[in-house]
Design an enzyme around this catalytic site. Sequence first.
Site, mmCIF file in Angstrom:
data_model
loop_
_atom_site.group_PDB
_atom_site.id
_atom_site.type_symbol
_atom_site.label_atom_id
_atom_site.label_comp_id
_atom_site.label_asym_id
_atom_site.label_seq_id
_atom_site.Cartn_x
_atom_site.Cartn_y
_atom_site.Cartn_z
ATOM 1 N N SER A 25 0.821 -1.209 0.000
ATOM 2 C CA SER A 25 0.000 0.000 0.000
ATOM 3 C C SER A 25 0.854 1.257 0.000
ATOM 4 O O SER A 25 2.036 1.239 0.340
ATOM 5 C CB SER A 25 -0.905 0.022 1.226
ATOM 6 O OG SER A 25 -1.529 -1.228 1.397
HETATM 7 N N1 SAH Z 1 -0.612 -5.018 4.235
HETATM 8 C C1 SAH Z 1 0.171 -5.346 3.063
HETATM 9 C C2 SAH Z 1 -0.492 -4.999 1.751
HETATM 10 C C3 SAH Z 1 -1.780 -5.664 1.591
HETATM 11 S S1 SAH Z 1 -2.234 -6.174 -0.019
HETATM 12 C C4 SAH Z 1 1.548 -4.723 3.134
HETATM 13 O O1 SAH Z 1 1.822 -3.981 4.081
HETATM 14 O O2 SAH Z 1 2.364 -5.022 2.259
HETATM 15 C C5 SAH Z 1 -3.582 -7.190 0.500
HETATM 16 C C6 SAH Z 1 -3.191 -8.587 0.871
HETATM 17 O O3 SAH Z 1 -4.360 -9.242 1.363
HETATM 18 C C7 SAH Z 1 -2.712 -9.408 -0.315
HETATM 19 O O4 SAH Z 1 -1.433 -9.915 -0.069
HETATM 20 C C8 SAH Z 1 -3.764 -10.530 -0.414
HETATM 21 O O5 SAH Z 1 -3.211 -11.767 -0.808
HETATM 22 C C9 SAH Z 1 -4.263 -10.593 1.015
HETATM 23 N N2 SAH Z 1 -5.574 -11.239 1.183
HETATM 24 C C10 SAH Z 1 -6.693 -11.119 0.422
HETATM 25 N N3 SAH Z 1 -7.685 -11.905 0.900
HETATM 26 C C11 SAH Z 1 -7.182 -12.533 1.997
HETATM 27 C C12 SAH Z 1 -7.704 -13.479 2.919
HETATM 28 N N4 SAH Z 1 -8.951 -13.966 2.828
HETATM 29 N N5 SAH Z 1 -6.901 -13.907 3.921
HETATM 30 C C13 SAH Z 1 -5.640 -13.469 4.040
HETATM 31 N N6 SAH Z 1 -5.072 -12.577 3.192
HETATM 32 C C14 SAH Z 1 -5.841 -12.118 2.191
#
Ligand code: SAH
Length: 212
Positions: free
Chosen positions: A60
Amino acid sequence: MIDPETLMQYMLSLRHAGVTNRDVLNAMERVPRHLFVTGHFRDRAYQDVPLPIASGQTISQPSVVGRMTQALEVGKRHKVLEIGTGTGFQAAILSHLARRVYTMERHRILARSATRLFQEIDLVNVTVISGDGTLGLPEQAPFDRILLTAAAEDPPSILLAQLRVGGIMVLPVGQTDAVQSLIKIEKTQDGLEYTELDKVRFVPLVQGMAND
Ligand code: SAH
């Protein structure tokens, strides 16, 4: 090492974008974002932009991470759950503010790199779980704070049930292809209070584990 001028510009860009809480700024200053991005994107690690990471996901935008962290009002004694580890950047920031951080990721490959990185930089109060975050982590519930960094169509009731009374959840709500709303939910004795904070764009919260 980050050169001091780059770090100063980065911190300024965060302040200009509304990240004003001193504890949050200090925590962000302690987390070198270039360690969380790879390849030629490293050159842009201290610009206030989201960047592509493995498995088609994104790290992000720093100012959005800052505003979300601020909205979460994390305290030193808090146990925090993050859904969507990605690179681990957000979890690393939370680890400097909270007592304990659990972070869940559905791509095992991302969970594994984040775990390795946390070991390298000695973050001992973060646990990465390869798992479906839509189910939360009942064995560690209740949580003082819950943060979703992937967009849900509605606030997941399973996760709300794992939030302590007096706790706060912050999450992007909305469809993936549209602008989403960043929502803050406070769980009180009388029920849930919702506040809309910002317009944001996140990758979707997807049910089940990914293939990688
Ligand atoms: N917080 C992260 C960026 C988030 S991107 C950082 O600091 O880099 C969003 C993430 O959520 C992605 O990696 C995606 O794979 C994950 N995601 C989406 N659905 C999910 C779920 N049901 N359980 C766990 N992770 C999930």
